[in-house]
Write an enzyme that holds these catalytic residues in place. Structure first.
Site, PDB file in Angstrom:
ATOM      1  N   ARG A 129     -57.334  -8.815 -23.800  1.00 57.06           N
ATOM      2  CA  ARG A 129     -55.921  -9.060 -24.063  1.00 57.06           C
ATOM      3  C   ARG A 129     -55.748  -9.959 -25.283  1.00 57.06           C
ATOM      4  O   ARG A 129     -54.853  -9.754 -26.083  1.00 57.06           O
ATOM      5  CB  ARG A 129     -55.313  -9.730 -22.822  1.00 57.06           C
ATOM      6  CG  ARG A 129     -53.861 -10.068 -22.922  1.00 57.06           C
ATOM      7  CD  ARG A 129     -53.344 -10.593 -21.597  1.00 57.06           C
ATOM      8  NE  ARG A 129     -53.425  -9.590 -20.550  1.00 57.06           N
ATOM      9  CZ  ARG A 129     -53.581  -9.869 -19.255  1.00 57.06           C
ATOM     10  NH1 ARG A 129     -53.687 -11.108 -18.844  1.00 57.06           N
ATOM     11  NH2 ARG A 129     -53.637  -8.906 -18.367  1.00 57.06           N
ATOM     12  N   TYR A 130     -56.585 -10.987 -25.388  1.00 58.99           N
ATOM     13  CA  TYR A 130     -56.507 -11.924 -26.513  1.00 58.99           C
ATOM     14  C   TYR A 130     -57.632 -11.601 -27.491  1.00 58.99           C
ATOM     15  O   TYR A 130     -58.701 -11.163 -27.073  1.00 58.99           O
ATOM     16  CB  TYR A 130     -56.680 -13.356 -26.002  1.00 58.99           C
ATOM     17  CG  TYR A 130     -55.636 -13.789 -25.009  1.00 58.99           C
ATOM     18  CD1 TYR A 130     -54.338 -14.086 -25.431  1.00 58.99           C
ATOM     19  CD2 TYR A 130     -55.939 -13.918 -23.666  1.00 58.99           C
ATOM     20  CE1 TYR A 130     -53.380 -14.500 -24.524  1.00 58.99           C
ATOM     21  CE2 TYR A 130     -54.979 -14.332 -22.749  1.00 58.99           C
ATOM     22  CZ  TYR A 130     -53.702 -14.623 -23.183  1.00 58.99           C
ATOM     23  OH  TYR A 130     -52.754 -15.035 -22.287  1.00 58.99           O
ATOM     24  N   ARG A 138     -61.334 -13.434 -26.806  1.00 58.86           N
ATOM     25  CA  ARG A 138     -62.012 -13.541 -25.510  1.00 58.86           C
ATOM     26  C   ARG A 138     -61.723 -12.329 -24.638  1.00 58.86           C
ATOM     27  O   ARG A 138     -60.645 -11.747 -24.707  1.00 58.86           O
ATOM     28  CB  ARG A 138     -61.612 -14.829 -24.779  1.00 58.86           C
ATOM     29  CG  ARG A 138     -60.106 -15.035 -24.591  1.00 58.86           C
ATOM     30  CD  ARG A 138     -59.834 -16.542 -24.553  1.00 58.86           C
ATOM     31  NE  ARG A 138     -58.494 -16.904 -24.123  1.00 58.86           N
ATOM     32  CZ  ARG A 138     -57.450 -16.997 -24.951  1.00 58.86           C
ATOM     33  NH1 ARG A 138     -57.568 -16.685 -26.228  1.00 58.86           N
ATOM     34  NH2 ARG A 138     -56.276 -17.380 -24.492  1.00 58.86           N
ATOM     35  N   CYS A 186     -65.624 -10.447  -3.414  1.00 58.25           N
ATOM     36  CA  CYS A 186     -65.471 -11.901  -3.357  1.00 58.25           C
ATOM     37  C   CYS A 186     -66.150 -12.433  -2.098  1.00 58.25           C
ATOM     38  O   CYS A 186     -66.455 -11.680  -1.174  1.00 58.25           O
ATOM     39  CB  CYS A 186     -63.993 -12.288  -3.326  1.00 58.25           C
ATOM     40  SG  CYS A 186     -63.122 -11.793  -4.825  1.00 58.25           S
ATOM     41  N   CYS A 199     -58.419 -13.824  -0.557  1.00 60.43           N
ATOM     42  CA  CYS A 199     -57.198 -14.615  -0.516  1.00 60.43           C
ATOM     43  C   CYS A 199     -56.034 -13.643  -0.309  1.00 60.43           C
ATOM     44  O   CYS A 199     -55.945 -12.632  -1.009  1.00 60.43           O
ATOM     45  CB  CYS A 199     -57.038 -15.368  -1.828  1.00 60.43           C
ATOM     46  SG  CYS A 199     -58.587 -16.152  -2.346  1.00 60.43           S
ATOM     47  N   CYS A 224     -53.907 -12.649  -3.355  1.00 56.17           N
ATOM     48  CA  CYS A 224     -54.688 -12.305  -4.564  1.00 56.17           C
ATOM     49  C   CYS A 224     -53.937 -11.355  -5.479  1.00 56.17           C
ATOM     50  O   CYS A 224     -53.412 -10.333  -5.052  1.00 56.17           O
ATOM     51  CB  CYS A 224     -56.009 -11.675  -4.159  1.00 56.17           C
ATOM     52  SG  CYS A 224     -56.965 -11.066  -5.577  1.00 56.17           S
ATOM     53  N   ARG A 275     -55.297  -9.483  -7.589  1.00 53.33           N
ATOM     54  CA  ARG A 275     -56.048  -8.216  -7.706  1.00 53.33           C
ATOM     55  C   ARG A 275     -56.316  -7.657  -6.305  1.00 53.33           C
ATOM     56  O   ARG A 275     -57.309  -6.984  -6.077  1.00 53.33           O
ATOM     57  CB  ARG A 275     -57.362  -8.443  -8.458  1.00 53.33           C
ATOM     58  CG  ARG A 275     -57.158  -8.902  -9.889  1.00 53.33           C
ATOM     59  CD  ARG A 275     -58.372  -8.664 -10.780  1.00 53.33           C
ATOM     60  NE  ARG A 275     -58.066  -9.060 -12.155  1.00 53.33           N
ATOM     61  CZ  ARG A 275     -58.520 -10.185 -12.728  1.00 53.33           C
ATOM     62  NH1 ARG A 275     -59.337 -10.994 -12.079  1.00 53.33           N
ATOM     63  NH2 ARG A 275     -58.173 -10.477 -13.964  1.00 53.33           N
ATOM     64  N   ASP A 295     -48.374 -14.392  -8.866  1.00 57.87           N
ATOM     65  CA  ASP A 295     -48.078 -13.070  -9.434  1.00 57.87           C
ATOM     66  C   ASP A 295     -47.413 -12.173  -8.389  1.00 57.87           C
ATOM     67  O   ASP A 295     -47.537 -12.404  -7.192  1.00 57.87           O
ATOM     68  CB  ASP A 295     -49.377 -12.415  -9.925  1.00 57.87           C
ATOM     69  CG  ASP A 295     -50.040 -13.229 -11.019  1.00 57.87           C
ATOM     70  OD1 ASP A 295     -49.335 -13.640 -11.950  1.00 57.87           O
ATOM     71  OD2 ASP A 295     -51.265 -13.455 -10.921  1.00 57.87           O
ATOM     72  N   ASP A 342     -48.244 -15.491 -15.625  1.00 57.43           N
ATOM     73  CA  ASP A 342     -48.760 -14.250 -16.193  1.00 57.43           C
ATOM     74  C   ASP A 342     -47.704 -13.192 -15.914  1.00 57.43           C
ATOM     75  O   ASP A 342     -47.268 -13.055 -14.771  1.00 57.43           O
ATOM     76  CB  ASP A 342     -50.072 -13.864 -15.480  1.00 57.43           C
ATOM     77  CG  ASP A 342     -51.211 -13.699 -16.462  1.00 57.43           C
ATOM     78  OD1 ASP A 342     -51.036 -12.938 -17.428  1.00 57.43           O
ATOM     79  OD2 ASP A 342     -52.257 -14.337 -16.248  1.00 57.43           O
ATOM     80  N   LYS A 396     -50.421 -14.897 -20.951  1.00 53.72           N
ATOM     81  CA  LYS A 396     -49.988 -16.051 -20.162  1.00 53.72           C
ATOM     82  C   LYS A 396     -48.894 -16.831 -20.882  1.00 53.72           C
ATOM     83  O   LYS A 396     -48.910 -16.951 -22.096  1.00 53.72           O
ATOM     84  CB  LYS A 396     -51.181 -16.959 -19.907  1.00 53.72           C
ATOM     85  CG  LYS A 396     -52.207 -16.339 -18.983  1.00 53.72           C
ATOM     86  CD  LYS A 396     -53.340 -17.313 -18.698  1.00 53.72           C
ATOM     87  CE  LYS A 396     -54.274 -16.753 -17.664  1.00 53.72           C
ATOM     88  NZ  LYS A 396     -54.954 -15.523 -18.136  1.00 53.72           N
TER      89      LYS A 396
HETATM   90  C1  LIG Z   1     -56.150 -15.236 -18.134  1.00 49.73           C
HETATM   91  C2  LIG Z   1     -56.866 -14.376 -19.063  1.00 49.73           C
HETATM   92  C3  LIG Z   1     -57.723 -14.909 -20.027  1.00 49.73           C
HETATM   93  C4  LIG Z   1     -58.014 -16.384 -20.132  1.00 49.73           C
HETATM   94  O1  LIG Z   1     -56.930 -17.093 -20.644  1.00 49.73           O
HETATM   95  P1  LIG Z   1     -57.102 -18.651 -20.986  1.00 49.73           P
HETATM   96  O2  LIG Z   1     -55.716 -19.081 -21.319  1.00 49.73           O
HETATM   97  O3  LIG Z   1     -58.069 -18.733 -22.123  1.00 49.73           O
HETATM   98  O4  LIG Z   1     -57.669 -19.304 -19.759  1.00 49.73           O
HETATM   99  C5  LIG Z   1     -58.339 -14.060 -20.896  1.00 49.73           C
HETATM  100  N1  LIG Z   1     -58.151 -12.730 -20.842  1.00 49.73           N
HETATM  101  C6  LIG Z   1     -57.330 -12.182 -19.936  1.00 49.73           C
HETATM  102  C7  LIG Z   1     -57.174 -10.713 -19.922  1.00 49.73           C
HETATM  103  C8  LIG Z   1     -56.668 -12.987 -19.002  1.00 49.73           C
HETATM  104  O5  LIG Z   1     -55.862 -12.423 -18.092  1.00 49.73           O
HETATM  105  S1  SF4 Z   2     -57.858 -14.707  -5.703  1.00 54.35           S
HETATM  106 FE1  SF4 Z   2     -58.631 -12.596  -5.439  1.00 54.35          FE
HETATM  107  S2  SF4 Z   2     -60.287 -12.408  -6.960  1.00 54.35           S
HETATM  108 FE2  SF4 Z   2     -59.906 -14.624  -6.628  1.00 54.35          FE
HETATM  109  S3  SF4 Z   2     -61.319 -15.243  -4.967  1.00 54.35           S
HETATM  110 FE3  SF4 Z   2     -59.366 -14.736  -4.009  1.00 54.35          FE
HETATM  111  S4  SF4 Z   2     -59.619 -12.590  -3.403  1.00 54.35           S
HETATM  112 FE4  SF4 Z   2     -61.193 -12.984  -4.945  1.00 54.35          FE
END
Ligand SMILES: *Cc1c(COP(=O)(O)O)cnc(C)c1O
Ligand code: SF4
Length: 308
Positions: free
Chosen positions: A43-44, A47, A56, A60, A63, A65, A228, A265, A272
């Site tokens: 996305r960025y 990174r 996991c 959670c 979560c 995801r 989220d 997000d 973010k």
């Molecule tokens: C959250 C996230 C990051 C990390 O973001 P930081 O602000 O550097 O912690 C990087 N890539 C993606 C796709 C993300 O969702």
């Molecule tokens: S938030 Fe989702 S990805 Fe993170 S530890 Fe919990 S279940 Fe796993």
């Protein structure tokens, strides 16, 4: 306490999860829109997320995801992992690789060694960051063997950051503390991220206690995430206004090093957005009205003082 236990609430399913709001989404932060190859979210510019495994140590209920993790023991196979690594190798802008999932620390030491050796061989990758709940949920998995692997990666010139997911001070028992110390002694920098959750930590005392406890053991609170829109999570939702009000109450009350950034997000994968409360306003006359931690308002620059 099944009625109001801040740890149990995070994991024990509730019937309320069957209520799904219209705005709740299968992919609430748009991971899929930014996935050039399986296992990578980019996305960025500088990174990427690398998701070697979608399992996991614990699940959670809120979560983001939750529609992906733990579905069918997914782990990238050798070809998929190689393709993901090729994507990183071929993109010199990638300065940092964030291992997430799922939880990268559920991989065996052998799997992690292989993966880290390959990442360490990529020159332009300088930072390897783990996002994990394992030190909190299953501290026994943090072994000397794992610590040794992380140390080796640093000897190969990479900085290792471990960001733990923790939402309440009660999750920080002696065994968790010992696991975190092992990571620290292995040279990792440890940060934390928390999710603001109704009934778990949505009050000043709980957040103050969590952030102070973390700082006391040398862990820097990094992000406080706004929840989220994952399906069936509305009973955990706190409004943005209430979240900002909590951040305002903490500002000044606790040390600056205790304060994480309150972060949102948004759907679609646009990135973010910091939700830091605003302490400065235009005064309509070329200056500002600023507010301190006691909510006293001042003019800035000070009125009546000659400016050079
Ligand atoms: C959250 C996230 C990051 C990390 O973001 P930081 O602000 O550097 O912690 C990087 N890539 C993606 C796709 C993300 O969702
Ligand atoms: S938030 Fe989702 S990805 Fe993170 S530890 Fe919990 S279940 Fe796993």
């Amino acid at each position: 306490d099944p009625e109001a236990d801040p740890v149990a609430m995070q994991y024990v399913p509730q019937l309320k999860e069957l209520d799904q709001a219209a705005e709740e989404l299968i992919d609430p932060i748009g991971d899929d829109a930014h996935s050039p190859v399986k296992g990578i979210v980019h996305r960025y510019p500088d990174r990427v997320l690398l998701q070697p495994v979608q399992v996991c140590a614990v699940y959670c209920r809120y979560c983001f995801r939750r529609e992906k993790v733990g579905q069918h023991g997914q782990i990238l196979n050798d070809n998929e992992l190689e393709a993901a690594l090729d994507y990183i190798r071929g993109n010199e802008n990638i300065w940092e690789v964030i291992l997430t999932g799922g939880d990268p620390f559920v991989l065996s030491p052998r799997q992690l060694t292989g993966l880290l050796q390959k990442l360490c061989a990529i020159d332009h990758v300088k930072i390897i960051r783990f996002h994990t709940r394992v030190p909190v949920a299953d501290p026994a998995r943090i072994t000397l063997k794992l610590a040794e692997i992380l140390k080796q990666a640093q000897e190969l010139g990479k900085a290792i950051y471990v960001v733990i997911h923790i939402n309440h001070a009660r999750e920080l028992g002696d065994d968790v503390h010992a696991a975190l110390n092992m990571l620290k002694h292995a040279g990792c920098v440890i940060l934390s991220q928390s999710v603001l959750l109704r009934g778990v930590n949505d009050n000043v005392e709980a957040l103050e206690n969590l952030f102070r406890t973390l700082i006391q053991i040398g862990i820097k609170p990094y992000y406080l995430h706004h929840l989220d829109y994952a399906p069936g999570t509305s009973h955990f939702r706190v409004s943005i206004e209430a979240g900002q009000e909590l951040m305002r109450a903490l500002q000044g009350r606790i040390s600056g090093i205790c304060l994480p950034t309150y972060m949102l997000d948004i759907p679609g994968g646009y990135g973010k957005i910091p939700l830091t409360p605003c302490y400065i306003d235009d005064d309509g006359a070329g200056g500002y009205k600023v507010q301190n931690y006691k909510r006293e308002v001042f003019s800035y620059p000070p009125k009546g003082v000659e400016q050079p």
